[in-house]
Design an enzyme around this catalytic site. Structure first.
Site, PDB file in Angstrom:
ATOM      1  N   ARG A  51      75.246   6.918 -69.387  1.00 30.46           N
ATOM      2  CA  ARG A  51      74.722   7.737 -68.294  1.00 30.46           C
ATOM      3  C   ARG A  51      75.787   8.185 -67.319  1.00 30.46           C
ATOM      4  O   ARG A  51      75.833   9.359 -66.967  1.00 30.46           O
ATOM      5  CB  ARG A  51      73.628   6.917 -67.679  1.00 30.46           C
ATOM      6  CG  ARG A  51      73.194   6.889 -66.412  1.00 30.46           C
ATOM      7  CD  ARG A  51      72.124   5.800 -66.418  1.00 30.46           C
ATOM      8  NE  ARG A  51      72.361   4.857 -67.484  1.00 30.46           N
ATOM      9  CZ  ARG A  51      71.570   4.712 -68.519  1.00 30.46           C
ATOM     10  NH1 ARG A  51      70.483   5.401 -68.633  1.00 30.46           N
ATOM     11  NH2 ARG A  51      71.863   3.844 -69.446  1.00 30.46           N
ATOM     12  N   LYS A  80      97.616   1.435 -77.617  1.00 39.26           N
ATOM     13  CA  LYS A  80      99.049   1.285 -77.926  1.00 39.26           C
ATOM     14  C   LYS A  80      99.776   0.548 -76.816  1.00 39.26           C
ATOM     15  O   LYS A  80     100.987   0.372 -76.869  1.00 39.26           O
ATOM     16  CB  LYS A  80      99.704   2.663 -78.093  1.00 39.26           C
ATOM     17  CG  LYS A  80      99.125   3.510 -79.196  1.00 39.26           C
ATOM     18  CD  LYS A  80      99.896   4.832 -79.261  1.00 39.26           C
ATOM     19  CE  LYS A  80      99.229   5.825 -80.196  1.00 39.26           C
ATOM     20  NZ  LYS A  80      99.764   7.176 -79.983  1.00 39.26           N
ATOM     21  N   ARG A 101      86.632   4.856 -65.687  1.00 37.60           N
ATOM     22  CA  ARG A 101      85.884   3.594 -65.711  1.00 37.60           C
ATOM     23  C   ARG A 101      86.734   2.579 -66.449  1.00 37.60           C
ATOM     24  O   ARG A 101      87.256   2.854 -67.526  1.00 37.60           O
ATOM     25  CB  ARG A 101      84.545   3.766 -66.431  1.00 37.60           C
ATOM     26  CG  ARG A 101      83.930   2.423 -66.773  1.00 37.60           C
ATOM     27  CD  ARG A 101      82.534   2.524 -67.266  1.00 37.60           C
ATOM     28  NE  ARG A 101      81.624   2.902 -66.194  1.00 37.60           N
ATOM     29  CZ  ARG A 101      80.309   2.725 -66.263  1.00 37.60           C
ATOM     30  NH1 ARG A 101      79.765   2.203 -67.333  1.00 37.60           N
ATOM     31  NH2 ARG A 101      79.540   3.096 -65.262  1.00 37.60           N
ATOM     32  N   HIS A 129      81.033   0.726 -57.800  1.00 33.42           N
ATOM     33  CA  HIS A 129      80.554   1.825 -58.635  1.00 33.42           C
ATOM     34  C   HIS A 129      80.061   2.922 -57.693  1.00 33.42           C
ATOM     35  O   HIS A 129      78.864   3.162 -57.562  1.00 33.42           O
ATOM     36  CB  HIS A 129      79.425   1.318 -59.530  1.00 33.42           C
ATOM     37  CG  HIS A 129      79.033   2.250 -60.628  1.00 33.42           C
ATOM     38  ND1 HIS A 129      79.420   3.582 -60.663  1.00 33.42           N
ATOM     39  CD2 HIS A 129      78.280   2.053 -61.729  1.00 33.42           C
ATOM     40  CE1 HIS A 129      78.906   4.136 -61.749  1.00 33.42           C
ATOM     41  NE2 HIS A 129      78.212   3.231 -62.408  1.00 33.42           N
TER      42      HIS A 129
HETATM   43  C1  NCD Z   1      75.591   0.388 -64.173  1.00 34.21           C
HETATM   44  C2  NCD Z   1      77.032   0.013 -64.381  1.00 34.21           C
HETATM   45  O1  NCD Z   1      77.687   0.551 -65.271  1.00 34.21           O
HETATM   46  O2  NCD Z   1      77.512  -0.814 -63.618  1.00 34.21           O
HETATM   47  N1  NCD Z   1      75.142   1.428 -64.986  1.00 34.21           N
HETATM   48  C3  NCD Z   1      75.347   2.708 -64.627  1.00 34.21           C
HETATM   49  O3  NCD Z   1      76.402   3.121 -64.282  1.00 34.21           O
HETATM   50  N2  NCD Z   1      74.278   3.500 -64.626  1.00 34.21           N
HETATM   51  C4  NCD Z   1      74.694  -0.750 -64.230  1.00 34.21           C
HETATM   52  C5  NCD Z   1      74.686  -1.572 -65.471  1.00 34.21           C
HETATM   53  O4  NCD Z   1      75.463  -1.372 -66.390  1.00 34.21           O
HETATM   54  O5  NCD Z   1      73.861  -2.486 -65.511  1.00 34.21           O
END
Ligand code: NCD
Length: 307
Positions: A51, A80, A101, A129
């Site tokens: 997502r 690598k 990420r 996040h």
């Molecule tokens: C969250 C995350 O990646 O921290 N998901 C997301 O970004 N929608 C929550 C989760 O993974 O539980």
């Protein structure tokens, strides 16, 4: 140049400007459909995601821009042994903005230090996040018209859930916010989070039973137990079904309480709850695209914050 590493990178006034822009995008999407023409977004995803990555990519595509990147560290030069610092220096030559990420806390901050393009933290380990938090805040603002004066319950994995840590610190800046933390003792919110609340004088309670909190909440933020951050399978199995919000429990909640969830959901909300008007977690996904569109526009033109 501006980055988004934590929600605190923006003042509350700047956040208001960003949310106003997101509102306008939701109402008049066509006005913005060419705004990023000729621009490229790189998504550097060292950790699984559907997502967040697709939402950020959708945001760029909706703005008329293009996207590129990797969704799996194994298919990138990280396999690598390349460092994040080197990767972002290279990507800075290809793209106009990047979202990263990474499983390690602080990775996005390192990337920002070496980057010559704006960096969006799309999740760094169990830490922060911020784009999910902007999504949560826009959802709260859209549903109720304000961001202050709430009792916010957060339930589930409060130890490893980065969406939880981000949301608590972001909402701590608004008037008259109280938190109720609902978790098994093993998954309590980390001390650094409660220390910060104590310093700010923000009231919070910690309970283990959802039933003991539901009657006084304005928002219930449900989260999944973060399997990938556990050290052993046994602990995960013991804790994974600790909370299941079903119709029965929901009867204890206020009629105007809203349920949020960053998704993915595992078992913590029974599907029978989805039809309840208080279930807002799928609406939240739509707000996530608007707010990420607003974020890209803002980072590409930071002067717009003062316009
Ligand atoms: C969250 C995350 O990646 O921290 N998901 C997301 O970004 N929608 C929550 C989760 O993974 O539980």
């Amino acid at each position: 140049m501006r980055h988004l590493l934590t929600p605190q990178d923006f003042t509350t006034e700047e956040l208001n400007t960003l949310f106003d822009l997101a509102d306008d995008i939701g109402k008049h999407p066509d006005t913005y459909s060419h705004a990023m023409e000729g621009k490229k977004l790189a998504t550097l995803f060292y950790e699984p995601s559907t997502r967040t990555r697709l939402s950020i990519e959708t945001a760029m595509l909706n703005l008329g821009g293009r996207t590129m990147g990797f969704a799996d560290a194994q298919s990138s030069s990280a396999a690598k042994g390349e460092t994040v610092a080197d990767t972002i220096r290279v990507i800075s030559c290809f793209a106009d903005i990047a979202a990263i990420r990474h499983p390690k806390e602080g990775a996005a901050m390192v990337a920002a230090r070496y980057s010559s393009i704006p960096v969006i933290n799309a999740g760094d380990g169990g830490h922060q996040h911020p784009t999910q938090t902007l999504t949560d805040m826009l959802t709260i603002r859209s549903l109720k018209g304000r961001l202050d004066n709430y009792v916010i319950g957060l339930c589930g994995d409060l130890k490893f859930g980065r969406t939880v840590h981000s949301l608590i610190s972001a909402m701590s800046r608004y008037e008259n916010i109280r938190f109720v933390f609902i978790s098994p003792p093993e998954l309590r919110v980390p001390d650094y989070v409660t220390d910060a609340l104590n310093d700010l004088g923000i009231p919070y309670e910690e309970v283990t039973r959802l039933e003991d909190a539901l009657d006084r909440l304005d928002f219930l933020y449900m989260t999944r137990v973060q399997k990938e951050r556990f050290f052993n399978e046994e602990d995960y199995v013991r804790l994974k079904d600790y909370y299941i919000l079903d119709r029965n429990k929901l009867s204890l909640a206020k009629s105007d309480m809203y349920i949020l969830h960053p998704l993915p959901r595992v078992n913590e909300i029974a599907p029978e709850v989805d039809d309840d008007p208080r279930a807002a977690y799928f609406r939240q996904v739509k707000y996530g695209v608007y707010v990420r569109m607003a974020l890209i526009l803002t980072l590409m033109d930071p002067a717009s914050l003062n316009a």
